[in-house]
Design a protein around this motif. Structure first.
Motif, PDB file in Angstrom:
ATOM      1  N   ARG A 116       6.528   6.805   3.955  1.00  0.00           N
ATOM      2  CA  ARG A 116       5.917   6.333   2.712  1.00  0.00           C
ATOM      3  C   ARG A 116       6.754   6.665   1.485  1.00  0.00           C
ATOM      4  O   ARG A 116       6.447   6.239   0.390  1.00  0.00           O
ATOM      5  CB  ARG A 116       4.508   6.916   2.557  1.00  0.00           C
ATOM      6  CG  ARG A 116       3.517   6.382   3.563  1.00  0.00           C
ATOM      7  CD  ARG A 116       2.067   6.790   3.264  1.00  0.00           C
ATOM      8  NE  ARG A 116       1.146   5.922   3.982  1.00  0.00           N
ATOM      9  CZ  ARG A 116       0.816   6.077   5.267  1.00  0.00           C
ATOM     10  NH1 ARG A 116       1.338   7.059   5.963  1.00  0.00           N
ATOM     11  NH2 ARG A 116      -0.021   5.234   5.851  1.00  0.00           N
ATOM     12  N   GLU A 123      -5.929  -1.890  -4.382  1.00  0.00           N
ATOM     13  CA  GLU A 123      -6.111  -0.601  -3.710  1.00  0.00           C
ATOM     14  C   GLU A 123      -6.958   0.349  -4.547  1.00  0.00           C
ATOM     15  O   GLU A 123      -7.716   1.152  -4.008  1.00  0.00           O
ATOM     16  CB  GLU A 123      -4.745   0.033  -3.410  1.00  0.00           C
ATOM     17  CG  GLU A 123      -3.922  -0.733  -2.397  1.00  0.00           C
ATOM     18  CD  GLU A 123      -4.508  -0.693  -0.988  1.00  0.00           C
ATOM     19  OE1 GLU A 123      -4.716   0.395  -0.464  1.00  0.00           O
ATOM     20  OE2 GLU A 123      -4.777  -1.762  -0.438  1.00  0.00           O
ATOM     21  N   TYR A 173      -9.955   2.300  -2.965  1.00  0.00           N
ATOM     22  CA  TYR A 173     -10.094   3.768  -2.913  1.00  0.00           C
ATOM     23  C   TYR A 173     -11.233   4.263  -3.804  1.00  0.00           C
ATOM     24  O   TYR A 173     -11.778   5.338  -3.582  1.00  0.00           O
ATOM     25  CB  TYR A 173      -8.775   4.446  -3.282  1.00  0.00           C
ATOM     26  CG  TYR A 173      -7.793   4.469  -2.132  1.00  0.00           C
ATOM     27  CD1 TYR A 173      -7.798   5.510  -1.210  1.00  0.00           C
ATOM     28  CD2 TYR A 173      -6.875   3.436  -1.947  1.00  0.00           C
ATOM     29  CE1 TYR A 173      -6.907   5.533  -0.142  1.00  0.00           C
ATOM     30  CE2 TYR A 173      -5.986   3.437  -0.887  1.00  0.00           C
ATOM     31  CZ  TYR A 173      -6.004   4.494   0.011  1.00  0.00           C
ATOM     32  OH  TYR A 173      -5.123   4.501   1.070  1.00  0.00           O
ATOM     33  N   TRP A 190     -14.669   5.183   6.044  1.00  0.00           N
ATOM     34  CA  TRP A 190     -13.249   4.787   6.036  1.00  0.00           C
ATOM     35  C   TRP A 190     -12.430   5.771   5.193  1.00  0.00           C
ATOM     36  O   TRP A 190     -11.358   6.238   5.594  1.00  0.00           O
ATOM     37  CB  TRP A 190     -13.117   3.349   5.518  1.00  0.00           C
ATOM     38  CG  TRP A 190     -11.787   2.710   5.774  1.00  0.00           C
ATOM     39  CD1 TRP A 190     -10.613   3.342   6.068  1.00  0.00           C
ATOM     40  CD2 TRP A 190     -11.494   1.308   5.754  1.00  0.00           C
ATOM     41  NE1 TRP A 190      -9.601   2.421   6.227  1.00  0.00           N
ATOM     42  CE2 TRP A 190     -10.112   1.178   6.034  1.00  0.00           C
ATOM     43  CE3 TRP A 190     -12.245   0.158   5.505  1.00  0.00           C
ATOM     44  CZ2 TRP A 190      -9.480  -0.065   6.083  1.00  0.00           C
ATOM     45  CZ3 TRP A 190     -11.619  -1.080   5.549  1.00  0.00           C
ATOM     46  CH2 TRP A 190     -10.247  -1.187   5.855  1.00  0.00           C
ATOM     47  N   LEU A 219      -9.235   8.260   6.298  1.00  0.00           N
ATOM     48  CA  LEU A 219      -7.900   8.243   5.672  1.00  0.00           C
ATOM     49  C   LEU A 219      -7.517   9.588   5.073  1.00  0.00           C
ATOM     50  O   LEU A 219      -6.327   9.862   4.868  1.00  0.00           O
ATOM     51  CB  LEU A 219      -7.875   7.192   4.551  1.00  0.00           C
ATOM     52  CG  LEU A 219      -7.864   5.741   4.991  1.00  0.00           C
ATOM     53  CD1 LEU A 219      -7.891   4.831   3.777  1.00  0.00           C
ATOM     54  CD2 LEU A 219      -6.612   5.467   5.825  1.00  0.00           C
ATOM     55  N   LEU A 244      -4.499  11.699   6.020  1.00  0.00           N
ATOM     56  CA  LEU A 244      -3.177  11.140   5.721  1.00  0.00           C
ATOM     57  C   LEU A 244      -2.812  11.312   4.248  1.00  0.00           C
ATOM     58  O   LEU A 244      -1.635  11.240   3.884  1.00  0.00           O
ATOM     59  CB  LEU A 244      -3.151   9.643   6.070  1.00  0.00           C
ATOM     60  CG  LEU A 244      -3.134   9.287   7.551  1.00  0.00           C
ATOM     61  CD1 LEU A 244      -3.238   7.777   7.728  1.00  0.00           C
ATOM     62  CD2 LEU A 244      -1.853   9.798   8.215  1.00  0.00           C
ATOM     63  N   THR A 275      -3.341   9.251   1.782  1.00  0.00           N
ATOM     64  CA  THR A 275      -2.914   8.041   1.078  1.00  0.00           C
ATOM     65  C   THR A 275      -3.814   7.813  -0.142  1.00  0.00           C
ATOM     66  O   THR A 275      -4.953   8.267  -0.175  1.00  0.00           O
ATOM     67  CB  THR A 275      -2.993   6.808   2.004  1.00  0.00           C
ATOM     68  OG1 THR A 275      -4.327   6.702   2.508  1.00  0.00           O
ATOM     69  CG2 THR A 275      -2.020   6.918   3.157  1.00  0.00           C
ATOM     70  N   ASP A 276      -3.264   7.122  -1.112  1.00  0.00           N
ATOM     71  CA  ASP A 276      -4.079   6.755  -2.272  1.00  0.00           C
ATOM     72  C   ASP A 276      -3.619   5.393  -2.782  1.00  0.00           C
ATOM     73  O   ASP A 276      -2.856   4.701  -2.094  1.00  0.00           O
ATOM     74  CB  ASP A 276      -4.026   7.841  -3.363  1.00  0.00           C
ATOM     75  CG  ASP A 276      -2.607   8.081  -3.862  1.00  0.00           C
ATOM     76  OD1 ASP A 276      -1.762   7.163  -3.729  1.00  0.00           O
ATOM     77  OD2 ASP A 276      -2.330   9.170  -4.377  1.00  0.00           O
ATOM     78  N   LYS A 323       1.351   2.992  -4.833  1.00  0.00           N
ATOM     79  CA  LYS A 323       2.190   2.450  -3.742  1.00  0.00           C
ATOM     80  C   LYS A 323       3.655   2.394  -4.165  1.00  0.00           C
ATOM     81  O   LYS A 323       4.249   1.304  -4.302  1.00  0.00           O
ATOM     82  CB  LYS A 323       1.664   1.059  -3.333  1.00  0.00           C
ATOM     83  CG  LYS A 323       0.210   1.070  -2.849  1.00  0.00           C
ATOM     84  CD  LYS A 323       0.030   1.978  -1.646  1.00  0.00           C
ATOM     85  CE  LYS A 323      -1.406   2.042  -1.158  1.00  0.00           C
ATOM     86  NZ  LYS A 323      -1.615   3.120  -0.168  1.00  0.00           N
ATOM     87  N   HIS A 368       2.090  -1.698   5.694  1.00  0.00           N
ATOM     88  CA  HIS A 368       1.152  -1.581   4.573  1.00  0.00           C
ATOM     89  C   HIS A 368       0.259  -2.813   4.585  1.00  0.00           C
ATOM     90  O   HIS A 368       0.744  -3.946   4.716  1.00  0.00           O
ATOM     91  CB  HIS A 368       1.940  -1.476   3.270  1.00  0.00           C
ATOM     92  CG  HIS A 368       1.099  -1.510   2.041  1.00  0.00           C
ATOM     93  ND1 HIS A 368       0.017  -0.691   1.863  1.00  0.00           N
ATOM     94  CD2 HIS A 368       1.179  -2.271   0.935  1.00  0.00           C
ATOM     95  CE1 HIS A 368      -0.535  -0.947   0.686  1.00  0.00           C
ATOM     96  NE2 HIS A 368       0.155  -1.914   0.112  1.00  0.00           N
ATOM     97  N   THR A 369      -1.040  -2.549   4.472  1.00  0.00           N
ATOM     98  CA  THR A 369      -1.997  -3.667   4.531  1.00  0.00           C
ATOM     99  C   THR A 369      -2.904  -3.633   3.311  1.00  0.00           C
ATOM    100  O   THR A 369      -4.060  -3.200   3.413  1.00  0.00           O
ATOM    101  CB  THR A 369      -2.856  -3.569   5.801  1.00  0.00           C
ATOM    102  OG1 THR A 369      -3.381  -2.223   5.880  1.00  0.00           O
ATOM    103  CG2 THR A 369      -2.067  -3.873   7.051  1.00  0.00           C
ATOM    104  N   PRO A 370      -2.373  -4.049   2.164  1.00  0.00           N
ATOM    105  CA  PRO A 370      -3.258  -4.098   1.001  1.00  0.00           C
ATOM    106  C   PRO A 370      -4.403  -5.050   1.313  1.00  0.00           C
ATOM    107  O   PRO A 370      -4.214  -5.994   2.081  1.00  0.00           O
ATOM    108  CB  PRO A 370      -2.364  -4.656  -0.113  1.00  0.00           C
ATOM    109  CG  PRO A 370      -1.252  -5.346   0.576  1.00  0.00           C
ATOM    110  CD  PRO A 370      -1.079  -4.649   1.902  1.00  0.00           C
TER     111      PRO A 370
HETATM  112  N1  IYR Z   1      -4.711  -0.393   2.884  1.00  0.00           N
HETATM  113  C1  IYR Z   1      -4.917   0.888   2.266  1.00  0.00           C
HETATM  114  C2  IYR Z   1      -5.780   1.787   3.064  1.00  0.00           C
HETATM  115  C3  IYR Z   1      -5.268   2.255   4.365  1.00  0.00           C
HETATM  116  C4  IYR Z   1      -5.953   1.934   5.502  1.00  0.00           C
HETATM  117  C5  IYR Z   1      -5.560   2.407   6.698  1.00  0.00           C
HETATM  118  I1  IYR Z   1      -6.701   2.034   8.324  1.00  0.00           I
HETATM  119  C6  IYR Z   1      -4.417   3.219   6.825  1.00  0.00           C
HETATM  120  O1  IYR Z   1      -4.013   3.702   8.054  1.00  0.00           O
HETATM  121  C7  IYR Z   1      -3.720   3.552   5.679  1.00  0.00           C
HETATM  122  C8  IYR Z   1      -4.138   3.074   4.461  1.00  0.00           C
HETATM  123  C9  IYR Z   1      -3.574   1.526   1.905  1.00  0.00           C
HETATM  124  O2  IYR Z   1      -2.535   0.960   2.223  1.00  0.00           O
HETATM  125  O3  IYR Z   1      -3.558   2.579   1.297  1.00  0.00           O
END
Ligand code: IYR
Length: 233
Positions: A49, A102, A106, A114, A118, A121, A123-124, A127, A183-185
């Protein structure tokens, strides 16, 4: 065998001509050695990341996309388009739009369960990878074939086909020495607008590609062992 340079054209229902397929059988000693080596190399892959802005060799990325495009697909319809984005202005546009979505996700759209999944990890909605990585591969799935005359033909097993292709893309990038992230926005509709894609295409994932930043860190994850993921019958 060198890569095929033949141009694909849509079929019209005529059967494919069978051609002989007689690859040399690999001696099992070599097979074992290759499998063990590949397993060890693949186990070194990490989702990154934090990217260095250093450029990557274009041809490595093109070759990895070509590898992905060798994936099997439903009815051999090859329902994918890979958009390689290097233009910094376009990457900034993608980051701004992704972060906007995002932020909403979030801030609660994802839901408590969900967000809890997360949390480990860390994440926030920020990006940085979308502008730090020197290249983004935006993978689109073609829900149907769209002919130049506007005619449409439904595609089958599109999610499965494109998912397999992305797996092959990640493997190819990793084995070629590049780091990546899926990455899956969500929602991803903005990608169609920013990249001016046709109506039959739907964004599937954004894959930033590059080298890890000098100070890159990854979570100390443990993968499931083989006996936890495999059942022999
Ligand atoms: N798409 C968001 C959230 C996200 C969802 C999952 I499931 C992940 O493994 C990581 C992130 C993002 O990119 O932060």
């Amino acid at each position: 065998m060198s890569p095929s340079t033949q141009q694909w054209t849509p079929t019209h229902g005529e059967p494919y001509r069978p051609v002989a397929y007689r690859p040399d059988r690999m001696p099992s000693s070599e097979s074992l050695a290759r499998a063990a080596e590949l397993r060890a190399r693949m186990d070194e892959r990490r989702t990154v990341r934090q990217f260095s802005p250093d450029p990557v060799p274009d041809q490595v990325v093109r070759d990895a996309i070509a590898c992905a495009a060798t994936a099997p697909s439903g009815a051999h319809q090859q329902p994918w388009t890979f958009v390689l984005v290097k233009d910094p202005a376009v990457r900034r546009q993608i980051r701004a739009a992704a972060e906007q979505e995002e932020q909403i996700s979030y801030d609660g759209r994802l839901g408590d369960e969900w967000l809890a999944a997360l949390r480990p990890l860390g994440t926030d909605s920020v990006k940085t990878h979308l502008t730090d990585a020197p290249a983004l591969i935006v993978v689109f799935q073609q829900r149907y074939w769209l002919g130049p005359d506007g005619s449409k033909r439904k595609h089958y097993y599109v999610d499965e086909s494109v998912g397999i292709a992305v797996g092959m893309l990640l493997s190819a990038l990793h084995l070629s020495g590049l780091a990546a992230l899926v990455h899956t926005p969500s929602p991803m509709r903005f990608l169609s607008h920013v990249l001016n894609r046709p109506e039959n295409e739907k964004a599937f994932a954004v894959v930033p590609v590059g080298y890890p930043a000098d100070d890159c860190e990854v979570p100390d994850l443990v993968r499931k062992s083989l006996d936890q993921v495999m059942v022999e019958v």
